[in-house]
Design an enzyme around this catalytic site. Sequence first.
Site, PDB file in Angstrom:
ATOM      1  N   CYS A 119     131.471 -24.732 -81.877  1.00 48.76           N
ATOM      2  CA  CYS A 119     130.683 -25.139 -83.050  1.00 48.76           C
ATOM      3  C   CYS A 119     129.454 -24.261 -83.285  1.00 48.76           C
ATOM      4  O   CYS A 119     128.873 -24.295 -84.368  1.00 48.76           O
ATOM      5  CB  CYS A 119     130.254 -26.594 -82.930  1.00 48.76           C
ATOM      6  SG  CYS A 119     131.657 -27.708 -82.867  1.00 48.76           S
ATOM      7  N   HIS A 253     124.281 -27.697 -87.948  1.00 46.67           N
ATOM      8  CA  HIS A 253     125.706 -27.944 -87.711  1.00 46.67           C
ATOM      9  C   HIS A 253     125.966 -29.424 -87.970  1.00 46.67           C
ATOM     10  O   HIS A 253     125.159 -30.283 -87.610  1.00 46.67           O
ATOM     11  CB  HIS A 253     126.053 -27.573 -86.267  1.00 46.67           C
ATOM     12  CG  HIS A 253     127.406 -28.053 -85.857  1.00 46.67           C
ATOM     13  ND1 HIS A 253     128.534 -27.776 -86.595  1.00 46.67           N
ATOM     14  CD2 HIS A 253     127.806 -28.801 -84.792  1.00 46.67           C
ATOM     15  CE1 HIS A 253     129.581 -28.336 -85.994  1.00 46.67           C
ATOM     16  NE2 HIS A 253     129.163 -28.955 -84.909  1.00 46.67           N
ATOM     17  N   ASN A 283     133.196 -32.845 -89.004  1.00 47.13           N
ATOM     18  CA  ASN A 283     132.760 -31.699 -88.203  1.00 47.13           C
ATOM     19  C   ASN A 283     133.790 -30.571 -88.354  1.00 47.13           C
ATOM     20  O   ASN A 283     134.910 -30.700 -87.872  1.00 47.13           O
ATOM     21  CB  ASN A 283     132.637 -32.140 -86.740  1.00 47.13           C
ATOM     22  CG  ASN A 283     132.136 -31.034 -85.828  1.00 47.13           C
ATOM     23  OD1 ASN A 283     132.112 -29.868 -86.203  1.00 47.13           O
ATOM     24  ND2 ASN A 283     131.742 -31.410 -84.620  1.00 47.13           N
TER      25      ASN A 283
HETATM   26  O1  UT7 Z   1     130.153 -30.373 -82.651  1.00 47.56           O
HETATM   27  C1  UT7 Z   1     129.542 -30.670 -81.438  1.00 47.56           C
HETATM   28  C2  UT7 Z   1     130.375 -31.595 -80.654  1.00 47.56           C
HETATM   29  N1  UT7 Z   1     130.436 -32.961 -81.005  1.00 47.56           N
HETATM   30  C3  UT7 Z   1     129.401 -33.797 -81.115  1.00 47.56           C
HETATM   31  O2  UT7 Z   1     128.255 -33.437 -81.244  1.00 47.56           O
HETATM   32  C4  UT7 Z   1     129.720 -35.247 -81.033  1.00 47.56           C
HETATM   33  C5  UT7 Z   1     128.737 -35.941 -80.127  1.00 47.56           C
HETATM   34  N2  UT7 Z   1     129.053 -37.341 -79.890  1.00 47.56           N
HETATM   35  C6  UT7 Z   1     129.075 -38.278 -80.859  1.00 47.56           C
HETATM   36  O3  UT7 Z   1     128.905 -37.980 -82.020  1.00 47.56           O
HETATM   37  C7  UT7 Z   1     129.259 -39.724 -80.461  1.00 47.56           C
HETATM   38  O4  UT7 Z   1     129.136 -39.833 -79.063  1.00 47.56           O
HETATM   39  C8  UT7 Z   1     130.625 -40.303 -80.904  1.00 47.56           C
HETATM   40  C9  UT7 Z   1     130.647 -40.470 -82.418  1.00 47.56           C
HETATM   41  C10 UT7 Z   1     131.754 -39.425 -80.448  1.00 47.56           C
HETATM   42  C11 UT7 Z   1     130.820 -41.697 -80.288  1.00 47.56           C
HETATM   43  O5  UT7 Z   1     129.746 -42.538 -80.634  1.00 47.56           O
HETATM   44  P1  UT7 Z   1     129.052 -43.431 -79.508  1.00 47.56           P
HETATM   45  O6  UT7 Z   1     128.044 -44.246 -80.187  1.00 47.56           O
HETATM   46  O7  UT7 Z   1     128.584 -42.476 -78.434  1.00 47.56           O
HETATM   47  O8  UT7 Z   1     130.231 -44.335 -79.034  1.00 47.56           O
HETATM   48  P2  UT7 Z   1     130.879 -44.471 -77.581  1.00 47.56           P
HETATM   49  O9  UT7 Z   1     131.672 -43.264 -77.231  1.00 47.56           O
HETATM   50  O10 UT7 Z   1     129.787 -44.874 -76.639  1.00 47.56           O
HETATM   51  O11 UT7 Z   1     131.854 -45.666 -77.793  1.00 47.56           O
HETATM   52  C12 UT7 Z   1     131.390 -46.963 -78.147  1.00 47.56           C
HETATM   53  C13 UT7 Z   1     132.572 -47.883 -78.363  1.00 47.56           C
HETATM   54  C14 UT7 Z   1     133.584 -47.836 -77.219  1.00 47.56           C
HETATM   55  O12 UT7 Z   1     134.075 -49.142 -77.026  1.00 47.56           O
HETATM   56  P3  UT7 Z   1     133.542 -50.034 -75.804  1.00 47.56           P
HETATM   57  O13 UT7 Z   1     133.850 -49.240 -74.579  1.00 47.56           O
HETATM   58  O14 UT7 Z   1     132.066 -50.174 -76.046  1.00 47.56           O
HETATM   59  O15 UT7 Z   1     134.316 -51.285 -75.965  1.00 47.56           O
HETATM   60  C15 UT7 Z   1     134.680 -46.972 -77.768  1.00 47.56           C
HETATM   61  O16 UT7 Z   1     135.939 -47.260 -77.198  1.00 47.56           O
HETATM   62  O17 UT7 Z   1     133.283 -47.504 -79.529  1.00 47.56           O
HETATM   63  C16 UT7 Z   1     134.677 -47.334 -79.232  1.00 47.56           C
HETATM   64  N3  UT7 Z   1     135.217 -46.279 -80.083  1.00 47.56           N
HETATM   65  C17 UT7 Z   1     135.736 -46.551 -81.298  1.00 47.56           C
HETATM   66  N4  UT7 Z   1     135.924 -47.689 -81.969  1.00 47.56           N
HETATM   67  C18 UT7 Z   1     136.465 -47.603 -83.201  1.00 47.56           C
HETATM   68  C19 UT7 Z   1     135.247 -44.954 -79.866  1.00 47.56           C
HETATM   69  N5  UT7 Z   1     135.789 -44.327 -80.914  1.00 47.56           N
HETATM   70  C20 UT7 Z   1     136.109 -45.296 -81.813  1.00 47.56           C
HETATM   71  C21 UT7 Z   1     136.686 -45.270 -83.092  1.00 47.56           C
HETATM   72  N6  UT7 Z   1     136.840 -46.442 -83.734  1.00 47.56           N
HETATM   73  N7  UT7 Z   1     137.055 -44.129 -83.688  1.00 47.56           N
END
Ligand code: UT7
Length: 326
Positions: A119, A253, A283
């Site tokens: 990225c 980005h 993204n």
């Molecule tokens: O380009 C550079 C690289 N990428 C980034 O910069 C991305 C960086 N990371 C992020 O943007 C965020 O960490 C994410 C958007 C990927 C995830 O958001 P989060 O607030 O960190 O969520 P999480 O991974 O902590 O997950 C929270 C909950 C989990 O459920 P439990 O374990 O709390 O029951 C996940 O299983 O959300 C669940 N979850 C979803 N639920 C519905 C994860 N993905 C999804 C989804 N839909 N697509």
Amino acid sequence: MGELSPLRRSRITGVGHYLPEHIVSNDEISLRVETSDAWITERTGIRQRHFSAPFETTAFMGAAASREALAAAGVEADSVDAIILATATPDQAFPATAVHVQAAIGAKRAFAFDISAACSGFIYALSVADSMIRCGQVSTVLVIGSEVYSRILNFEDRGTCVLFGDGAGAVVLQAKTGGEGAGILSTHLHSDGAFAEILYVDGAVGQRDRPGHLVMNGREVFRQAVTLLSSAVNEALEANGLTAKDIDWLVPHQANRRIIDGVGKKLGLPPERVVVTVDKHANTSAASIPLALYQAVSDGRIKPGQLILLEALGGGLTWGSALLRL
Ligand code: UT7
């Protein structure tokens, strides 16, 4: 900037873009994987993304964006000295996707190569192009970011497959002297391979049995992103003796609205001075900054003479910034 110097600088003289025709809404992606429009919007700010058709390859989109950038700059393809294409999704292991762009646009005099920095690829490519221009090796460079992440997404992993989209952006970078301090003022690049395992592709282009899928520890990437990006933008400001107040536009980005807002907040920049396209494009990795730049230049928000700060972080980890006056 003090007195005008005959300093040889790189200036962006044209911007172009390409987005695949097929738009995929959050509701549509919810049919493929267990997620919802509400979750995606709330956690990321993403509302839709573009997914490429088979004919919309990395080279095809890069060439389309390049043609538009060349036309905007009023530069003929055979005046281009170099083509630098940033991508993490090249069409082939080799030759470089950049040579396919060269052939497609007819830039016969140019040499062409790809850059792999995920990225952060566009910032890396811009930095390399800027160095080559400043040292006098070249005068006109096409700098492209082009990606087809839809082809490396794991549609069984809802934590990643909802986050990415396809597209391409390009700029024409030209050597200029004088020009009231316009041009690229600085670039700063960083990487830390100790973080390679928090964001990677578990295969390689050309491995028929294992083409590879994107794997990410989103929470950890998120944690690193706000800290490292904030230090990268401060580094750029300090190196130029500037403060956030001097910045007209932050063009970050586009990974996650919450990361963008977090960096803007740490900088003390009001949201009105931050370009956001993650809602429409998701993204698009190396393409996201030139796509955002294109959007804000073409709708008239970004104007000649303004001070623009670019920043990115991606797999590697890689990160960096570029400060420029348009
Ligand atoms: O380009 C550079 C690289 N990428 C980034 O910069 C991305 C960086 N990371 C992020 O943007 C965020 O960490 C994410 C958007 C990927 C995830 O958001 P989060 O607030 O960190 O969520 P999480 O991974 O902590 O997950 C929270 C909950 C989990 O459920 P439990 O374990 O709390 O029951 C996940 O299983 O959300 C669940 N979850 C979803 N639920 C519905 C994860 N993905 C999804 C989804 N839909 N697509």
